[in-house]
Design a protein around this motif. Sequence first.
Motif, PDB file in Angstrom:
ATOM      1  N   VAL A 414      26.208  -6.947  85.430  1.00 44.79           N
ATOM      2  CA  VAL A 414      26.818  -7.029  84.106  1.00 44.79           C
ATOM      3  C   VAL A 414      25.877  -6.478  83.041  1.00 44.79           C
ATOM      4  CG1 VAL A 414      27.553  -8.661  82.318  1.00 44.79           C
ATOM      5  CG2 VAL A 414      28.407  -8.897  84.661  1.00 44.79           C
ATOM      6  N   ARG A 415      24.590  -6.809  83.154  1.00 47.50           N
ATOM      7  CA  ARG A 415      23.599  -6.312  82.186  1.00 47.50           C
ATOM      8  C   ARG A 415      23.619  -4.786  82.121  1.00 47.50           C
ATOM      9  NH1 ARG A 415      19.908  -9.690  84.139  1.00 47.50           N
ATOM     10  NH2 ARG A 415      18.809  -8.055  85.275  1.00 47.50           N
ATOM     11  N   LEU A 416      23.669  -4.150  83.293  1.00 45.22           N
ATOM     12  CA  LEU A 416      23.635  -2.687  83.353  1.00 45.22           C
ATOM     13  C   LEU A 416      24.970  -2.077  82.930  1.00 45.22           C
ATOM     14  CD1 LEU A 416      21.690  -2.329  86.723  1.00 45.22           C
ATOM     15  CD2 LEU A 416      20.804  -1.886  84.431  1.00 45.22           C
ATOM     16  N   TRP A 417      26.077  -2.648  83.389  1.00 41.56           N
ATOM     17  CA  TRP A 417      27.387  -2.096  83.037  1.00 41.56           C
ATOM     18  C   TRP A 417      27.668  -2.218  81.544  1.00 41.56           C
ATOM     19  CZ3 TRP A 417      29.676  -4.167  88.154  1.00 41.56           C
ATOM     20  CH2 TRP A 417      29.840  -3.098  89.056  1.00 41.56           C
ATOM     21  N   ARG A 418      27.126  -3.245  80.898  1.00 42.03           N
ATOM     22  CA  ARG A 418      27.337  -3.384  79.454  1.00 42.03           C
ATOM     23  C   ARG A 418      26.657  -2.258  78.670  1.00 42.03           C
ATOM     24  NH1 ARG A 418      26.476  -9.963  78.889  1.00 42.03           N
ATOM     25  NH2 ARG A 418      28.635 -10.548  79.416  1.00 42.03           N
ATOM     26  N   ARG A 419      25.732  -1.561  79.308  1.00 43.88           N
ATOM     27  CA  ARG A 419      25.053  -0.442  78.649  1.00 43.88           C
ATOM     28  C   ARG A 419      25.752   0.889  78.929  1.00 43.88           C
ATOM     29  NH1 ARG A 419      19.292  -1.641  81.140  1.00 43.88           N
ATOM     30  NH2 ARG A 419      18.816   0.456  80.372  1.00 43.88           N
ATOM     31  N   CYS A 420      26.842   0.848  79.684  1.00 44.83           N
ATOM     32  CA  CYS A 420      27.600   2.061  80.019  1.00 44.83           C
ATOM     33  C   CYS A 420      28.836   2.174  79.126  1.00 44.83           C
ATOM     34  CB  CYS A 420      28.062   2.023  81.476  1.00 44.83           C
ATOM     35  SG  CYS A 420      26.727   2.048  82.688  1.00 44.83           S
ATOM     36  N   PRO A 421      29.339   3.402  78.922  1.00 51.52           N
ATOM     37  CA  PRO A 421      30.618   3.551  78.218  1.00 51.52           C
ATOM     38  C   PRO A 421      31.715   2.805  78.977  1.00 51.52           C
ATOM     39  CG  PRO A 421      29.510   5.663  78.451  1.00 51.52           C
ATOM     40  CD  PRO A 421      28.746   4.694  79.294  1.00 51.52           C
ATOM     41  N   ARG A 422      32.672   2.263  78.246  1.00 53.74           N
ATOM     42  CA  ARG A 422      33.710   1.447  78.876  1.00 53.74           C
ATOM     43  C   ARG A 422      34.806   2.323  79.466  1.00 53.74           C
ATOM     44  NH1 ARG A 422      33.485  -4.127  77.740  1.00 53.74           N
ATOM     45  NH2 ARG A 422      31.281  -4.585  77.419  1.00 53.74           N
ATOM     46  N   SER A 423      34.474   3.010  80.563  1.00 52.64           N
ATOM     47  CA  SER A 423      35.514   3.721  81.305  1.00 52.64           C
ATOM     48  C   SER A 423      36.432   2.688  81.942  1.00 52.64           C
ATOM     49  CB  SER A 423      34.885   4.591  82.398  1.00 52.64           C
ATOM     50  OG  SER A 423      34.263   3.769  83.370  1.00 52.64           O
ATOM     51  N   ALA A 424      37.574   3.149  82.448  1.00 56.21           N
ATOM     52  CA  ALA A 424      38.515   2.222  83.081  1.00 56.21           C
ATOM     53  C   ALA A 424      37.853   1.488  84.241  1.00 56.21           C
ATOM     54  CB  ALA A 424      39.753   2.973  83.553  1.00 56.21           C
ATOM     55  N   SER A 425      37.049   2.231  85.022  1.00 53.03           N
ATOM     56  CA  SER A 425      36.395   1.631  86.178  1.00 53.03           C
ATOM     57  C   SER A 425      35.379   0.577  85.756  1.00 53.03           C
ATOM     58  CB  SER A 425      35.722   2.720  87.016  1.00 53.03           C
ATOM     59  OG  SER A 425      35.017   2.158  88.095  1.00 53.03           O
ATOM     60  N   VAL A 426      34.533   0.914  84.775  1.00 55.31           N
ATOM     61  CA  VAL A 426      33.510  -0.029  84.316  1.00 55.31           C
ATOM     62  C   VAL A 426      34.165  -1.251  83.680  1.00 55.31           C
ATOM     63  CG1 VAL A 426      31.661  -0.361  82.632  1.00 55.31           C
ATOM     64  CG2 VAL A 426      31.689   1.688  84.070  1.00 55.31           C
TER      65      VAL A 426
END
Length: 655
Positions: A414-426
Amino acid sequence: MTAKGEEPPRGVRVAPVHEVERPDEFPVPGAEEVEHALLAVAAEAGALPTEELIARVVQRLGASADDRGVVALVEGIEEALTDEFGPLAWMSGDRTAHVPTLCEGIVLTHVLSDAERESGALQVSFDLAGFVHVVDPTVDGEGVDAISAEPGHLMWIGPEGWLDRFAPDTVLAVRVDRDERIDLEAIREPAPVDPASVAAVRRVYDATTAETRLPVSGQELVLGLLVEDRAACSVLRAPLSALCEAAGLERRGSFVAHDDEVWANARRFGRIARLSLVAEDDRELAVRVLDSLEAFDALATDTADAVDEAQITDVLDRLADIEALALVTDELFGDAEPLEDVGGVAARLIAAARTPSQRATARYLAALAAEAEDDWATAEQHLELALEADPSNLPVLDRVAWYASDRGDAARAVRLWRRCPRSASVAEDLACVEPFVRPTASVVGRNEPCWCGSGRKYKHCHLGSAAPVPLPDRVHWLHRKAIGYVERIGPAARADLLDVIEARMGEDDDLEAVMDDPLVVDLVLTEGGWFDRFLAHRGHLLPEDEALLAAVWMAVERTVYEITAVTPGEGLSVRDLRTGRELQVRERTYSRLAEVGLLVCARAVPDGVTSQFVGAVLPVVPGTEAAVLDLLDDADPLEIAAWAREVSEILEALG
């Protein structure tokens, strides 16, 4: 017949014939009339220069050669009929051949392999390429399926046991009559590889590749031989593959070539065709990707020493663009024609990288190379080094988060994904995994027995760690991990996903809604076989209890259930109509809508305690359950998707 993937280089199709309508405001012939005239003129000649064929058809239609409307219509329909399995084929010398006419009465030979005999699937694409135009073949009065898995590939799947009477390595003489009936005969004394036939094959090959500098297909060779001598295949001769080998031609799949340069041309042509589809509006991006791929090609060959570090770092800088990196990795690690020694290329990239961005990109590519070799431990090491080099690299962030999620480390994922653009997959990943991020406090007292069952006090055992989430509560996380694999593993999975989407989508359906249908990806995973691959590739990353549970899921088939009891907000009791087995299904959402007696198509998988539905739950119309079970027994994801589309249309019509 269906063909998956991009269209073959030599026969790009336009609108099918039935879509070429006659404009009422123009005095031009109808599409059917043009098609009939085209096939008639082509059949009379066997093969003609394409320009002459068009002129003769225009004349037969009673139009003037200056009538650009008629000429354009004839050209468009001619192109539509000239495809991989069509009645017309383009040949060297800018000629168009009428395939059925040229191939009428021919006999081709093929050595039956053990795999073909066991599977009942006879390979047609090369030795028997004169028959690829056959639409509805039969053998001994029974239908034969003509199946194409990819461009350039075709096989005949006949009735059960149709090849059993032939021993492996038997030379078969194959004929197909006008009614498309297949005749197979075992040849006791195979024809020798005679020099005249070898020379003829080489002449046809040389004439064809001199124009295109591309590999030549089996069909092009057969048609070329027949144009040169209509009796060329009227008598038994050695299989085409043996003649090509004797002619110094290397065969790869359905094509042959005489040197590496020709194969390299094919690779470049294929890349251009694919990039023209995905980057058609961004020429600069396409050129940047092609330049990068050519640099990789050079690094993978004997010319690698001629590529200096400045060129390598320039490629790494170009790949800082996420879109360019995605297109390059699809080409390097996709199924089209993967780069040789990609691991060695990645090592050169790592050695040359200087900036944090370059090091992260090089390590990311090295990780994908290791994944392609099924070396997931090395891949994870490269990703960790990439993240250390550049903590802001988005592809690296997503992939490290993917590994963390599969391992059950929700907090890090979650920590890492929150730093990614919110694509549909993320967004889907975060929605699934965030509920599992919990504080480390425990309801167990410091001096009480530890929750793990060790018998030790909590303060001496798992102090600071919360008790693990029960396995039943992680079922949908586990299913999401499998979906994440399909989304990230590469072009082959995406191609299967798109095929199912196409089959599921009705004329009035919204594309995004169909893509969000949980049935789509579950069909790819289950009937499409990608869940098995997920477990084979990523099973070692999963927590042990999840890996064991996933292995059990592999045996669970989609079926039809009758709902026998409902506890709203908690679950259902169901009976499997295929096996008669009664199941308790934990289901908090659907159980609020379900009613006793309803029939549903679903998969109820074990959760360690009871069962849960994963994927979609579809209503089944009473009285159709036997037909639905038959459909599910065939386990064809496209057929099931088409049925789901029909169900959706019926429900929409009923309001």
